[in-house]
Design a protein around this motif. Structure first.
Motif, PDB file in Angstrom:
ATOM      1  N   LYS A 166      38.350  64.510  75.290  1.00  0.00           N
ATOM      2  CA  LYS A 166      39.517  64.043  74.536  1.00  0.00           C
ATOM      3  C   LYS A 166      40.725  64.927  74.840  1.00  0.00           C
ATOM      4  O   LYS A 166      40.687  66.136  74.630  1.00  0.00           O
ATOM      5  CB  LYS A 166      39.219  64.069  73.042  1.00  0.00           C
ATOM      6  N   LEU A 167      41.799  64.323  75.325  1.00  0.00           N
ATOM      7  CA  LEU A 167      42.996  65.068  75.671  1.00  0.00           C
ATOM      8  C   LEU A 167      43.619  65.727  74.445  1.00  0.00           C
ATOM      9  O   LEU A 167      44.107  66.861  74.528  1.00  0.00           O
ATOM     10  CB  LEU A 167      44.017  64.149  76.341  1.00  0.00           C
ATOM     11  N   ASP A 168      43.593  65.041  73.301  1.00  0.00           N
ATOM     12  CA  ASP A 168      44.199  65.643  72.111  1.00  0.00           C
ATOM     13  C   ASP A 168      43.452  66.898  71.684  1.00  0.00           C
ATOM     14  O   ASP A 168      44.058  67.881  71.246  1.00  0.00           O
ATOM     15  CB  ASP A 168      44.271  64.631  70.961  1.00  0.00           C
ATOM     16  N   ALA A 169      42.128  66.903  71.836  1.00  0.00           N
ATOM     17  CA  ALA A 169      41.351  68.104  71.525  1.00  0.00           C
ATOM     18  C   ALA A 169      41.663  69.212  72.526  1.00  0.00           C
ATOM     19  O   ALA A 169      41.749  70.396  72.167  1.00  0.00           O
ATOM     20  CB  ALA A 169      39.859  67.796  71.533  1.00  0.00           C
ATOM     21  N   ALA A 170      41.843  68.850  73.788  1.00  0.00           N
ATOM     22  CA  ALA A 170      42.183  69.834  74.807  1.00  0.00           C
ATOM     23  C   ALA A 170      43.491  70.527  74.470  1.00  0.00           C
ATOM     24  O   ALA A 170      43.613  71.759  74.586  1.00  0.00           O
ATOM     25  CB  ALA A 170      42.272  69.166  76.175  1.00  0.00           C
ATOM     26  N   LEU A 171      44.486  69.756  74.045  1.00  0.00           N
ATOM     27  CA  LEU A 171      45.807  70.307  73.775  1.00  0.00           C
ATOM     28  C   LEU A 171      45.881  71.081  72.468  1.00  0.00           C
ATOM     29  O   LEU A 171      46.748  71.947  72.310  1.00  0.00           O
ATOM     30  CB  LEU A 171      46.839  69.171  73.748  1.00  0.00           C
ATOM     31  N   SER A 172      44.980  70.797  71.554  1.00  0.00           N
ATOM     32  CA  SER A 172      45.032  71.465  70.245  1.00  0.00           C
ATOM     33  C   SER A 172      43.960  72.543  70.136  1.00  0.00           C
ATOM     34  O   SER A 172      44.224  73.730  70.350  1.00  0.00           O
ATOM     35  CB  SER A 172      44.889  70.437  69.123  1.00  0.00           C
ATOM     36  N   SER A 173      42.745  72.158  69.851  1.00  0.00           N
ATOM     37  CA  SER A 173      41.671  73.120  69.626  1.00  0.00           C
ATOM     38  C   SER A 173      41.423  74.006  70.834  1.00  0.00           C
ATOM     39  O   SER A 173      41.184  75.211  70.699  1.00  0.00           O
ATOM     40  CB  SER A 173      40.388  72.373  69.249  1.00  0.00           C
ATOM     41  N   CYS A 174      41.503  73.421  72.044  1.00  0.00           N
ATOM     42  CA  CYS A 174      41.081  74.141  73.244  1.00  0.00           C
ATOM     43  C   CYS A 174      42.206  74.901  73.936  1.00  0.00           C
ATOM     44  O   CYS A 174      41.978  75.572  74.943  1.00  0.00           O
ATOM     45  CB  CYS A 174      40.432  73.185  74.230  1.00  0.00           C
ATOM     46  N   MET A 175      43.425  74.796  73.401  1.00  0.00           N
ATOM     47  CA  MET A 175      44.539  75.604  73.906  1.00  0.00           C
ATOM     48  C   MET A 175      45.170  76.429  72.792  1.00  0.00           C
ATOM     49  O   MET A 175      45.331  77.638  72.929  1.00  0.00           O
ATOM     50  CB  MET A 175      45.587  74.712  74.577  1.00  0.00           C
ATOM     51  N   LYS A 176      45.475  75.788  71.704  1.00  0.00           N
ATOM     52  CA  LYS A 176      46.131  76.487  70.599  1.00  0.00           C
ATOM     53  C   LYS A 176      45.154  77.077  69.585  1.00  0.00           C
ATOM     54  O   LYS A 176      45.532  77.898  68.754  1.00  0.00           O
ATOM     55  CB  LYS A 176      47.092  75.535  69.883  1.00  0.00           C
ATOM     56  N   GLY A 177      43.904  76.619  69.658  1.00  0.00           N
ATOM     57  CA  GLY A 177      42.909  77.150  68.713  1.00  0.00           C
ATOM     58  C   GLY A 177      43.050  76.597  67.320  1.00  0.00           C
ATOM     59  O   GLY A 177      42.593  77.216  66.355  1.00  0.00           O
ATOM     60  N   THR A 178      43.663  75.407  67.184  1.00  0.00           N
ATOM     61  CA  THR A 178      43.838  74.781  65.868  1.00  0.00           C
ATOM     62  C   THR A 178      43.251  73.369  65.893  1.00  0.00           C
ATOM     63  O   THR A 178      43.866  72.472  66.455  1.00  0.00           O
ATOM     64  CB  THR A 178      45.330  74.713  65.502  1.00  0.00           C
ATOM     65  N   PRO A 179      42.079  73.175  65.310  1.00  0.00           N
ATOM     66  CA  PRO A 179      41.202  74.206  64.730  1.00  0.00           C
ATOM     67  C   PRO A 179      40.476  74.979  65.831  1.00  0.00           C
ATOM     68  O   PRO A 179      40.476  74.557  66.994  1.00  0.00           O
ATOM     69  CB  PRO A 179      40.211  73.374  63.910  1.00  0.00           C
ATOM     70  N   ALA A 180      39.870  76.084  65.453  1.00  0.00           N
ATOM     71  CA  ALA A 180      39.131  76.882  66.424  1.00  0.00           C
ATOM     72  C   ALA A 180      37.933  76.105  66.950  1.00  0.00           C
ATOM     73  O   ALA A 180      37.304  75.338  66.212  1.00  0.00           O
ATOM     74  CB  ALA A 180      38.667  78.185  65.776  1.00  0.00           C
ATOM     75  N   PRO A 181      37.611  76.256  68.238  1.00  0.00           N
ATOM     76  CA  PRO A 181      36.435  75.567  68.778  1.00  0.00           C
ATOM     77  C   PRO A 181      35.162  75.948  68.012  1.00  0.00           C
ATOM     78  O   PRO A 181      34.979  77.115  67.641  1.00  0.00           O
ATOM     79  CB  PRO A 181      36.376  76.068  70.224  1.00  0.00           C
ATOM     80  N   ASP A 182      34.323  74.971  67.775  1.00  0.00           N
ATOM     81  CA  ASP A 182      33.060  75.183  67.063  1.00  0.00           C
ATOM     82  C   ASP A 182      32.002  75.600  68.082  1.00  0.00           C
ATOM     83  O   ASP A 182      31.333  74.765  68.685  1.00  0.00           O
ATOM     84  CB  ASP A 182      32.651  73.893  66.350  1.00  0.00           C
TER      85      ASP A 182
END
Length: 341
Positions: A76-92
């Motif tokens: 998922k691109l949105d997860a890549a740009l948020s959780s997986c780059m900005k850490g929001t939310p942190a990766p589980d």
């Protein structure tokens, strides 16, 4: 004036195509399968962990610079740009580790027990504003979960190097004024030789200090290794550095170095493949360095020429069926890496 930039990219692509017509195939080397590793910056770091986890029997060691844990984006691109780059939310990391175990059982990735003797080096800067330090720490946590959840992996070595002050770049030994910036070609003049530390962490302490690189940097035809003719969304040509030991026909190791987004040859010329510092250390260790190159595209959407760590090349991008991973296997086999036993 953005069109001017795209014109420049198009012109460089035409030049690259002309070069590729003269590019040679990869040379056949005497590769030592026990000394094989992957390393990468940013999207290249994500690619490195995908390669290691998908093929742990072939690529037991990995260095991740400013990247996060395997499987983070989940396609998922949105997860890549948020959780997986900005850490929001942190990766589980617990869920990601469990998902990796499930994939290993189904055969989508390799047998994770092959990581028993793995060396993993995670390097990230405290001042990184592109990939948050918490994301890189999640990569450390992912490997820790794998190790702590399986007694067979208790010998896996994971080194967390996250206390250095640098931005989103690959630190090099020279000093300058861009260590705290993330600017092209993303080689920060920090007075810290990250390439040397990568080699030390993955291959052991050096026999002596590195000097100027004395081997050969060659271009090669990447299209020759398309898996079943499939488009792997790579540039027409890549690079390989051959240290004197490899050129002399001696057994040598292999490091696959993945550039970051906007750091491919079309964007930065030969800066990464010549100036990152890997080549001079390759001479010391007797290790060939493979520099695969991506290409930018609008369809699929990858305008910054990133490695695929969110799924633009297909839903199986981070498994053994991923087209970029299958391309890499063909390339290293052409170099002489024998099949894993």
């Amino acid at each position: 004036m953005r069109w001017i930039g795209w014109v420049g990219v198009a012109l460089w692509a035409l030049v690259a195509q002309a070069w590729a017509a003269d590019a040679e195939p990869l040379p056949r080397l005497k590769l030592d399968a026990s000394r094989v590793a992957v390393a990468g910056l940013s999207s290249g770091a994500y690619m490195a962990t995908q390669v290691q986890v998908a093929y742990p029997e072939r690529f037991p060691h990995a260095a991740l610079i400013a990247g996060g844990p395997y499987g983070c984006a989940g396609g998922k691109l949105d997860a890549a740009l948020s959780s997986c780059m900005k850490g929001t939310p942190a990766p589980d990391v617990a869920a990601l580790a469990e998902r990796a175990r499930e994939r290993a059982k189904s055969g989508e990735i390799g047998d994770l027990h092959a990581l028993a003797k793995a060396h993993v080096y995670v390097l990230h800067g405290k001042d990184d504003a592109v990939v948050a330090p918490t994301v890189a720490e999640a990569a450390v946590g992912f490997y820790g979960r794998l190790r702590d959840g399986d007694p067979a992996l208790k010998s896996m070595q994971v080194r967390d190097d996250g206390d250095r002050a640098f931005a989103h770049n690959l630190p090099i030994a020279a000093k300058g004024d861009d260590c705290d910036k993330s600017v092209s070609p993303y080689l920060g003049h920090c007075g810290f030789d990250a390439a040397g530390e990568v080699f030390a962490q993955l291959f052991g302490k050096p026999a002596h200090a590195a000097g100027e690189a004395k081997g050969e940097l060659r271009r090669f035809d990447q299209n020759a290794y398309k898996p079943d003719g499939a488009d792997a969304y790579l540039a027409d040509e890549g690079y390989v550095y051959l240290p004197p030991a490899c050129l002399a026909g001696k057994p040598c190791g292999l490091l696959v170095a993945f550039h970051g987004c906007k750091q491919n040859a079309t964007a930065v010329g030969e800066a990464f493949v010549k100036d990152a510092g890997f080549n001079r250390w390759a001479d010391v260790y007797g290790v060939a360095v493979l520099y695969p190159q991506t290409r930018a595209s609008m369809a699929p959407l990858n305008p910054q020429a990133c490695w695929d760590w969110w799924g633009y090349s297909g839903t199986d991008y981070d498994t053994r069926q991923g087209v970029q991973l299958r391309w890499l296997v063909r390339a290293v086999e052409a170099l002489g890496l024998p099949p894993a036993r």
